[in-house]
Design an enzyme around this catalytic site. Structure first.
Site, short mmCIF file in Angstrom:
data_model
loop_
_atom_site.label_atom_id
_atom_site.label_comp_id
_atom_site.label_asym_id
_atom_site.label_seq_id
_atom_site.Cartn_x
_atom_site.Cartn_y
_atom_site.Cartn_z
N ALA A 91 0.79 -1.10 0.04
CA ALA A 91 0.08 0.04 0.03
C ALA A 91 0.88 1.16 0.08
CB ALA A 91 -0.82 -0.05 1.30
N ILE A 119 6.19 3.52 0.62
CA ILE A 119 5.12 2.65 1.57
C ILE A 119 4.23 3.52 2.45
CG2 ILE A 119 5.98 0.25 1.08
CD1 ILE A 119 7.40 0.75 3.73
N HIS A 120 2.99 2.86 2.70
CA HIS A 120 2.30 3.08 3.78
C HIS A 120 2.91 2.83 4.99
CE1 HIS A 120 -1.28 3.45 6.37
NE2 HIS A 120 -1.86 4.19 5.53
N PRO A 121 2.80 3.57 6.09
CA PRO A 121 3.68 3.23 7.45
C PRO A 121 3.08 1.80 7.85
CG PRO A 121 2.60 5.39 7.71
CD PRO A 121 2.28 5.16 6.35
N GLY A 154 2.88 -0.90 6.03
CA GLY A 154 3.51 -1.57 5.29
C GLY A 154 4.96 -1.95 5.65
#
Lengths: 345, 352, 352, 345
Positions: free
Chosen positions: D165, D230-232, D234
């Protein structure tokens, strides 16, 4: 015994003789003494240079028979392709076409002019005397370039490629060129190769070659058939390189459609299989009880002192030293306690 | 006599019968009662101005007033491509030049485009074989320009007409064989049917999206780009006389040309004149330039909902036209009413 | 009086002086004796017809006959892009549509093209500030259309004129800042100079070749696509009156519009007439439509090598024009000679 | 002790509880019991299937605590991405721009809509309970998918990828989406993800997304900054996967610009480091003189009997057997003489 070593001024005449018999096409030796001499000088300067980042260096190796000091082959490697420009190739893209409404699903190949190989190290000229084609020294000569890269990694990129000449007909025509390059260059294949000097990094390429992907199904059958096909003269090189770990499907040459083999160094056997061993002098009577001997390429030297030979010996995996006969030590210019790298051929 | 008029709801049966005669090749006039019924409904609403201008589809029929029979049909679609993408290839030029080699290569390219989105389209022209004589074809085709000149505010600036592309023996399209077949993997007729049914998403899915050099195509395919089917050549000439031109857009399947014009530059916009029904004054008549006496003139009324048009031999003179009684009747006009007139044939500037 | 005439070899010095007044922004008229000398030589050879039609560059000067001073200059280049690629962006449309989501997105796209290769170009128009009054600007700009109408066989079907694009404060081009700068990494003025010097291979080397969606550009850059520099707006209007239109081609650096026309559709081609110098017959005069008495008319001789043109108030009547003696002299004509005439201002069809 | 095993019908409720806490975005668990049940059933059918060629199979694993039979995480893998269509991604192309006249040389990035990942095996959903994030079982769960591929290679492709994500703001907006997808889809990021159900293989993508490469310099700064980020949520997955050998630079997600990691199986540690060993029962008293113990992932089973656990033991490289305590044998459902694969964690 045979040794692979950096070219020297004294080799120019021998190279000229080799050039007289090599095939026309890309990436072979130049035909004039003047140009050969320039190559040799550039190579000597490259081997002598202290290099931090690969750039315009070009290294030329020869295969020498130590018995009579004849030159039986030559091979070269550029430190960074397109270093004073951009190295152009066609990337072989695959486009998935799916229509669920029509129940159609197939892939279309397209060739895209790209510069992705710029900065890779490029294996170039490779020629061995026909008498040596089946000898392990042919493989030695081809791999010597990578052995040198193992010994002097800072001189090279992490990725390597090799363009191989594509197929041409008896008149030197190229069906791939006729379907593509000719339409833009308005000249014959050999004329185009001559005016561009075999280069793939020139401004005129971006001026003249197609900007948009070429859909392969639109090419005539003979041009499609020529894509990724090697000129018969390149078969030996092709076999040696694919055995080494090079892959052939991703790029082709923009002029003749010949394959461009490429690999990350971690995928190449010379890099993954290289063993560093200390040199010991061979016992007079080798141990007959050991496992059957294996052919090794043995190399040393990260500069103009680079040397490589073929030698059969017991497997070295579990040994800390490699026992070299005196003659081999002489050929490599090493002595007891020096370090060499060894790779199974 | 023949009069061209706005279609009416009760023309549907006659239209269906006519559509059975059309044969393949015209995707917008198929003998399908549902499709035709929908279309007539939209057309009637268009003339009645009960739907927004860009949704309109003005359909005209040519009626033989002696028999009441429908002799032909044609239409003006206000705007194409607003609900389904309207695809064309646009022919462009790319020059590849290198001073160093002294090479200068001019290449034609095909760009997949929806550039003509929103254009007004002339379409669905069909004249019954029994009536293919004299000026009937001209009357039917050109009536649309007079309509546009009368109601120009209803149309976008760009007017187009798609012409049927060249076909070889047995309906084979050399352009399709050289290009589309590689990507669609089906017969031309099948592709044609799918587009007629409005199933066009496969074009986005399968068509090569990148610009193509024409030089990649086989010679046979290159030769027919922008060429009309031989039977369509006369129709093309009529439109060209009115100011429509081939500007480099072709059909994506058969490479038939699209003719285009700016509405404001149509001959009908420049040269059509209004005239009052009645006798011209003596002075005007005396000063009138001497033209061939029997020069035919398109004459229409100015009534949107009951638009009617015919071919007359009465010439307008300084704003007046002596239209015979019978023709006035056919146009649903009377003396003193205003009509729009345009010479049927083009008069070129003799000075250039 | 002012007369526009074919340039002569000995106009070079005066042309140079004028070029020093032009300032930046017009790349084809720089105060460079070598460049101007070459250009005048080509122009003289063009009028003398000693070089092939597609190599010609017809350059005209406007001379103040009272003082002998050169008041303005303009030119017609027979064909652009035949030795150096001629680049433009073409604005196209792509529709992205999904029935499933009921999304229909119409996107404008920019295609790098050489489509206008081979077109005839109107260029290098400059009127000295001292003469910017009355109808002088119109005379200078429109003289070229009369020349084309007199010698249409010398020109390709496509006529173009590049208009200077919009610039913000201090010559900043919002379009260049939003697009070109990312790829050229240099100032707009520098890029402009390089192209003026004919160094165009960098365009092929650095310009993004793939079609671009306009929506990717910053709003400020989008807003000026096809917009002219405010000072160029009057020149644009003059050309539009003559039948030239913006058809979606813009400059690759500043997005200034290219106006285009088909030669055959120019007002000068449709409406210009030949007339013999002399008095009209009584009958013709009597029947002449009543126009405003002082309606100015462009009048030229019909002589290629010594082409001359001026603005007259004599109106052509049924093939005759009563041109005053002084004007005949300026045109190098006599009674009985044929001249070409075109009303300076456009008369619209009052019926649409 | 913890075991990773194929999901079972009985796990549905536990998954529903996990789904309630996972983040919004791509490739997480669905939110409804119905959809979770469908996933579970599809997984059970996939594990049970005899597969010659990877196709529409989808395998879902859970991490179970054997102590209390709670489910502490889940991870899945698709046999072949886009199997009923085409898996779309943006390829990150680099275009070399060189003008010798102007002495300019730089590279321009461009994003090209491509379907090259179609047919790769795709690692998807990955979630572990926060309490387990630092435990070796998090790595076990992630690698269990690849261990299963080692044990059942015919079920998978030779190449694997993992979309992670991308970054979104507090309102669920995506700067990358706003600069690209929104212009074509005319809707918010989360709406688009919802209507497409997180899929990347739909016809509407080819209908709506840009056909031509997107030049990165033309994107607004925040969109450029989001590319490949990346989304944190992930981060753990990202670290595990790059340590495994996945590479991040070649592809990004077409919606949120998140990174797509990919690798050939030969580049993945699980494949290159997997050792097949026979099971022996652990001696009551382990040999204290041996080298310090190493954490291994130990797995068995090429179908619904797949099990994987973490165990510390002496290095196995030079051993032919692996000694497993009885409890581990029970967790793996193996016994003396069975074969397991072992990989250093």
């Amino acid at each position: 015994m045979y040794v692979v070593r950096p070219v020297e001024i004294a080799d120019i005449a021998a190279l000229e003789a080799l050039a007289a018999v090599t095939m026309p096409g890309v990436h072979t030796l130049p035909k004039t003494r003047e140009k050969i001499a320039a190559l040799v000088e550039r190579s000597i300067a490259s081997f002598a240079a202290h290099v931090d980042m690969p750039s315009e260096e070009s290294y030329l190796f020869v295969l020498e028979s130590l018995a009579d000091h004849t030159i039986l082959g030559t091979a070269s490697i550029y430190a960074a392709a397109g270093s004073n420009g951009t190295y152009f190739s066609f990337r072989n893209d695959v486009i998935q076409q799916v229509s669920r409404d029509l129940n159609i699903s197939h892939s279309v190949h397209a060739l895209t002019l790209c510069s992705e190989l710029t900065g890779y190290s490029q294996l170039s000229t490779f020629y061995v005397d026909p008498s040596m084609c089946d000898a392990p020294e042919a493989a030695l000569l081809s791999r010597a370039r990578l052995l040198f890269a193992v010994l002097a990694p800072q001189r090279f990129a992490d990725r390597f490629f090799v363009p191989l000449a594509g197929i041409t007909d008896a008149q030197g025509g190229s069906p791939f060129w006729d379907a593509l390059g000719r339409k833009f260059f308005q000249m014959d294949f050999l004329d185009a190769e001559r005016v561009i000097g075999g280069a793939r990094n020139r401004t005129l390429i971006v001026e003249l070659m197609p900007h948009y992907p070429v859909y392969v199904p639109l090419l005539p059958g003979d041009a499609q058939a020529a894509m990724g096909q090697i000129h018969p003269s390149g078969e030996l090189a092709f076999n040696l390189l694919t055995a080494e770990g090079f892959e052939a499907d991703d790029y082709i040459d923009i002029f003749d459609g010949g394959p461009i083999l490429q690999a990350h160094k971690h995928a190449l056997r010379t890099f993954t299989g290289a063993l560093q061993r200390r040199v010991a002098t061979c016992p007079a009577e080798p141990d007959r009880n050991r496992e059957p001997p294996v052919a090794y390429a043995i190399a040393t030297g990260a500069d103009q002192h680079f040397r490589a030979v073929v030698m059969a010996c017991a497997p070295l995996e579990s040994l800390a030293v490699v026992a070299l006969p005196v003659a081999v030590q002489a050929a490599l210019q090493v002595t007891d306690g020096d370090t060499v790298v060894c790779v199974r051929l | 006599m023949l009069v061209v008029r706005a279609i009416k709801a009760d023309d549907l049966d006659a239209l269906y019968v006519m559509a059975t005669q059309v044969g393949s090749g015209m995707t917008t006039l198929k003998p399908d009662m549902k499709m035709l019924g929908d279309r007539v409904r939209v057309a009637v609403a268009s003339f009645a101005e009960t739907i927004p201008p860009h949704e309109r589809d003005y359909m005209f029929v040519m009626e033989d007033t002696d028999t009441g029979r429908i002799a032909g049909v044609c239409a003006i679609k206000s705007a194409v491509g607003l609900t389904e993408p309207f695809y064309n290839y646009r022919i462009g030029t790319l020059v590849h030049s290198s001073r160093e080699l002294d090479v200068f290569t001019r290449m034609e390219t095909l760009y997949l485009s929806n550039d003509l989105t929103g254009s007004t389209e002339l379409c669905s022209l069909f004249l019954h074989p029994d009536y293919r004589s004299g000026n009937n074809g001209k009357l039917l085709s050109k009536c649309r320009f007079l309509f546009i000149a009368q109601f120009p505010h209803l149309f976008t600036e760009k007017l187009i007409a798609e012409m049927r592309g060249y076909q070889a023996e047995a309906g084979r399209s050399p352009f399709y064989e050289g290009l589309g077949r590689h990507f669609f993997k089906m017969d031309f007729n099948h592709v044609d049917e799918l587009t007629a049914l409005g199933k066009k998403s496969f074009i986005a899915e399968l068509m090569p999206r990148q610009p193509l050099y024409v030089a990649y195509l086989p010679q046979e395919a290159r030769d027919v780009i922008g060429k009309v089917h031989p039977s369509t050549a006369p129709a093309r000439r009529l439109l060209e006389q009115e100011g429509m031109h081939f500007e480099g857009y072709v059909d994506i399947f058969d490479a038939g040309p699209v003719l285009q014009a700016r509405v404001s530059e149509l001959r009908a916009m420049r040269d059509s004149t209004l005239a009052q029904i009645g006798l011209a004054g003596d002075w005007d008549t005396a000063c009138a330039p001497e033209t061939a006496p029997a020069e035919p003139v398109l004459v229409s009324n100015t009534n949107m909902r009951d638009f009617r048009m015919l071919l007359s031999h009465a010439a307008p003179v300084n704003g007046a036209i002596a239209l015979p009684e019978a023709e006035q009747k056919l146009l649903h006009c009377h003396t003193g009413d205003t009509v729009r007139t345009l010479s049927l044939n083009v008069r070129k500037n003799p000075n250039v």
